[in-house]
Design a protein around this motif. Sequence first.
Motif, PDB file in Angstrom:
ATOM      1  N   GLU A  89      92.488 -44.483  23.159  1.00  0.00           N
ATOM      2  CA  GLU A  89      91.779 -45.364  22.232  1.00  0.00           C
ATOM      3  C   GLU A  89      92.743 -46.237  21.440  1.00  0.00           C
ATOM      4  N   ALA A  90      93.945 -45.733  21.192  1.00  0.00           N
ATOM      5  CA  ALA A  90      94.935 -46.517  20.446  1.00  0.00           C
ATOM      6  C   ALA A  90      95.544 -47.627  21.287  1.00  0.00           C
ATOM      7  N   GLY A  91      95.251 -47.647  22.598  1.00  0.00           N
ATOM      8  CA  GLY A  91      95.739 -48.729  23.445  1.00  0.00           C
ATOM      9  C   GLY A  91      97.083 -48.479  24.081  1.00  0.00           C
ATOM     10  N   CYS A  92      97.534 -47.223  24.141  1.00  0.00           N
ATOM     11  CA  CYS A  92      98.860 -46.939  24.700  1.00  0.00           C
ATOM     12  C   CYS A  92      98.961 -47.323  26.179  1.00  0.00           C
ATOM     13  N   ALA A  93      97.879 -47.110  26.939  1.00  0.00           N
ATOM     14  CA  ALA A  93      97.894 -47.483  28.347  1.00  0.00           C
ATOM     15  C   ALA A  93      97.962 -49.004  28.510  1.00  0.00           C
ATOM     16  N   VAL A  94      97.272 -49.720  27.639  1.00  0.00           N
ATOM     17  CA  VAL A  94      97.330 -51.190  27.668  1.00  0.00           C
ATOM     18  C   VAL A  94      98.748 -51.653  27.344  1.00  0.00           C
ATOM     19  N   PHE A  95      99.370 -51.029  26.355  1.00  0.00           N
ATOM     20  CA  PHE A  95     100.758 -51.355  26.009  1.00  0.00           C
ATOM     21  C   PHE A  95     101.665 -51.174  27.219  1.00  0.00           C
ATOM     22  N   ILE A  96     101.562 -50.046  27.904  1.00  0.00           N
ATOM     23  CA  ILE A  96     102.422 -49.787  29.062  1.00  0.00           C
ATOM     24  C   ILE A  96     102.154 -50.810  30.156  1.00  0.00           C
ATOM     25  N   ASP A  97     100.895 -51.133  30.389  1.00  0.00           N
ATOM     26  CA  ASP A  97     100.527 -52.121  31.408  1.00  0.00           C
ATOM     27  C   ASP A  97     101.179 -53.469  31.123  1.00  0.00           C
ATOM     28  N   ARG A  98     101.146 -53.905  29.855  1.00  0.00           N
ATOM     29  CA  ARG A  98     101.739 -55.206  29.480  1.00  0.00           C
ATOM     30  C   ARG A  98     103.254 -55.169  29.592  1.00  0.00           C
ATOM     31  N   GLN A  99     103.858 -54.035  29.230  1.00  0.00           N
ATOM     32  CA  GLN A  99     105.302 -53.923  29.347  1.00  0.00           C
ATOM     33  C   GLN A  99     105.741 -53.989  30.805  1.00  0.00           C
ATOM     34  N   LYS A 101     104.162 -55.493  33.190  1.00  0.00           N
ATOM     35  CA  LYS A 101     103.935 -56.857  33.667  1.00  0.00           C
ATOM     36  C   LYS A 101     105.055 -57.794  33.210  1.00  0.00           C
ATOM     37  N   GLY A 102     105.686 -57.488  32.092  1.00  0.00           N
ATOM     38  CA  GLY A 102     106.718 -58.353  31.526  1.00  0.00           C
ATOM     39  C   GLY A 102     108.118 -58.007  31.991  1.00  0.00           C
ATOM     40  N   SER A 103     109.101 -58.426  31.212  1.00  0.00           N
ATOM     41  CA  SER A 103     110.509 -58.295  31.599  1.00  0.00           C
ATOM     42  C   SER A 103     110.955 -56.845  31.702  1.00  0.00           C
ATOM     43  N   TYR A 104     110.338 -55.947  30.912  1.00  0.00           N
ATOM     44  CA  TYR A 104     110.700 -54.535  31.004  1.00  0.00           C
ATOM     45  C   TYR A 104     110.380 -53.979  32.387  1.00  0.00           C
ATOM     46  N   ASP A 125     117.783 -41.997  33.503  1.00  0.00           N
ATOM     47  CA  ASP A 125     117.715 -42.236  34.936  1.00  0.00           C
ATOM     48  C   ASP A 125     118.643 -43.376  35.338  1.00  0.00           C
ATOM     49  N   GLN A 126     119.417 -43.170  36.369  1.00  0.00           N
ATOM     50  CA  GLN A 126     120.377 -44.174  36.828  1.00  0.00           C
ATOM     51  C   GLN A 126     120.042 -44.692  38.229  1.00  0.00           C
ATOM     52  N   SER A 127     118.794 -44.528  38.647  1.00  0.00           N
ATOM     53  CA  SER A 127     118.408 -44.935  39.994  1.00  0.00           C
ATOM     54  C   SER A 127     118.253 -46.447  40.078  1.00  0.00           C
ATOM     55  N   ALA A 128     118.065 -46.904  41.302  1.00  0.00           N
ATOM     56  CA  ALA A 128     117.877 -48.340  41.540  1.00  0.00           C
ATOM     57  C   ALA A 128     116.445 -48.781  41.272  1.00  0.00           C
ATOM     58  N   LEU A 129     115.546 -47.839  40.966  1.00  0.00           N
ATOM     59  CA  LEU A 129     114.145 -48.182  40.742  1.00  0.00           C
ATOM     60  C   LEU A 129     113.952 -48.810  39.366  1.00  0.00           C
ATOM     61  N   VAL A 130     113.173 -49.875  39.312  1.00  0.00           N
ATOM     62  CA  VAL A 130     112.799 -50.485  38.038  1.00  0.00           C
ATOM     63  C   VAL A 130     111.491 -49.843  37.578  1.00  0.00           C
ATOM     64  N   PRO A 131     111.102 -50.000  36.302  1.00  0.00           N
ATOM     65  CA  PRO A 131     109.893 -49.334  35.808  1.00  0.00           C
ATOM     66  C   PRO A 131     108.631 -49.597  36.632  1.00  0.00           C
ATOM     67  N   GLN A 132     108.450 -50.798  37.148  1.00  0.00           N
ATOM     68  CA  GLN A 132     107.273 -51.054  37.976  1.00  0.00           C
ATOM     69  C   GLN A 132     107.235 -50.117  39.173  1.00  0.00           C
ATOM     70  N   GLN A 133     108.385 -49.925  39.819  1.00  0.00           N
ATOM     71  CA  GLN A 133     108.452 -49.035  40.973  1.00  0.00           C
ATOM     72  C   GLN A 133     108.301 -47.574  40.558  1.00  0.00           C
ATOM     73  N   ARG A 134     108.875 -47.229  39.417  1.00  0.00           N
ATOM     74  CA  ARG A 134     108.792 -45.842  38.954  1.00  0.00           C
ATOM     75  C   ARG A 134     107.344 -45.436  38.685  1.00  0.00           C
ATOM     76  N   TYR A 135     106.617 -46.317  38.015  1.00  0.00           N
ATOM     77  CA  TYR A 135     105.214 -45.995  37.725  1.00  0.00           C
ATOM     78  C   TYR A 135     104.384 -45.983  39.001  1.00  0.00           C
ATOM     79  N   ARG A 136     104.558 -46.988  39.851  1.00  0.00           N
ATOM     80  CA  ARG A 136     103.731 -47.056  41.062  1.00  0.00           C
ATOM     81  C   ARG A 136     103.971 -45.851  41.955  1.00  0.00           C
ATOM     82  N   LEU A 186     108.981 -37.914  31.324  1.00  0.00           N
ATOM     83  CA  LEU A 186     109.776 -38.464  30.226  1.00  0.00           C
ATOM     84  C   LEU A 186     109.527 -39.955  30.049  1.00  0.00           C
ATOM     85  N   GLU A 187     109.382 -40.673  31.146  1.00  0.00           N
ATOM     86  CA  GLU A 187     109.147 -42.118  31.038  1.00  0.00           C
ATOM     87  C   GLU A 187     107.784 -42.406  30.411  1.00  0.00           C
ATOM     88  N   VAL A 188     106.756 -41.689  30.870  1.00  0.00           N
ATOM     89  CA  VAL A 188     105.417 -41.903  30.308  1.00  0.00           C
ATOM     90  C   VAL A 188     105.386 -41.481  28.842  1.00  0.00           C
TER      91      VAL A 188
END
Length: 248
Positions: A89-99, A101-104, A125-136, A186-188
């Motif tokens: 309800e506080a919008g945390c999932a929306v925040f993560i979605d926007r992040q 989508k952006g440069s993060y 984490d020192q992997s080659a994965l960026v956050p978009q890949q990590r979440y997906r 940890l990321e979530v």
Amino acid sequence: MKKRAKTLPGVTRRQVLTWSALGVAASVSQAADAVSLKGSPGWTPFSDNPPETFDQQGWLFFTDEEARTVEALVDRLIPNDELSIGGKEAGCAVFIDRQLKGSYGTFERLYMEGPFQKGTSEQGDQSALVPQQRYRQGLAALNRYVQTTSQKNFADLTPEQQDALLHDMEAGKVHFDGFDAQSLFLEVLNNTMEGFFADPIYGGNKEMVSWKMLGFPGARYDYRDYIERHNEDLHLEPISIAQWKAKG
């Protein structure tokens, strides 16, 4: 034989040092006066580094099923209680979605060339994965694991089952196929906390709920009028970046 610094005739070394100190003090004073604020600021707040925001509605990065999973995750990490609303309800999932989508989401501002090696716990984490890949990849691995053990997706588990799995993920007691369960947790967790406490302009902290809970006054311009007022409740309503932009 050591060489000695020459001084002007009739001028002592003490005088030279005194003049030098006064010159430095004068320079600092002039610089401070140049940047000191007198009256209202002559600039628009955040004009030099505007926040990265999106006007579109709906999910910008997550699929509907991914969003459903993330909403279930953030609602268990920050459950609704007598102090505040929950993470969903506080919008945390929306925040993560926007992040994401952006440069993060692509680590646009970070060095992402190899070699990639396992780092210490302090380095993260020192992997080659960026956050978009990590979440997906991470969300898909999470739901595959739950489907294998419970024939459901994570969002369909009971709150007690979700909590038990999250505890095991945090402790490194479960292992997903093709993804590190602990690193996903940890990321979530980190992104959920950021969404709960960040300025509402980024999609989370709906109606500044966490700031009101903590008594945080928000993105105010300065506090010079309150510096000498100690140990008292100032009853300051929080102000968001969006309110400052509207004033500008």
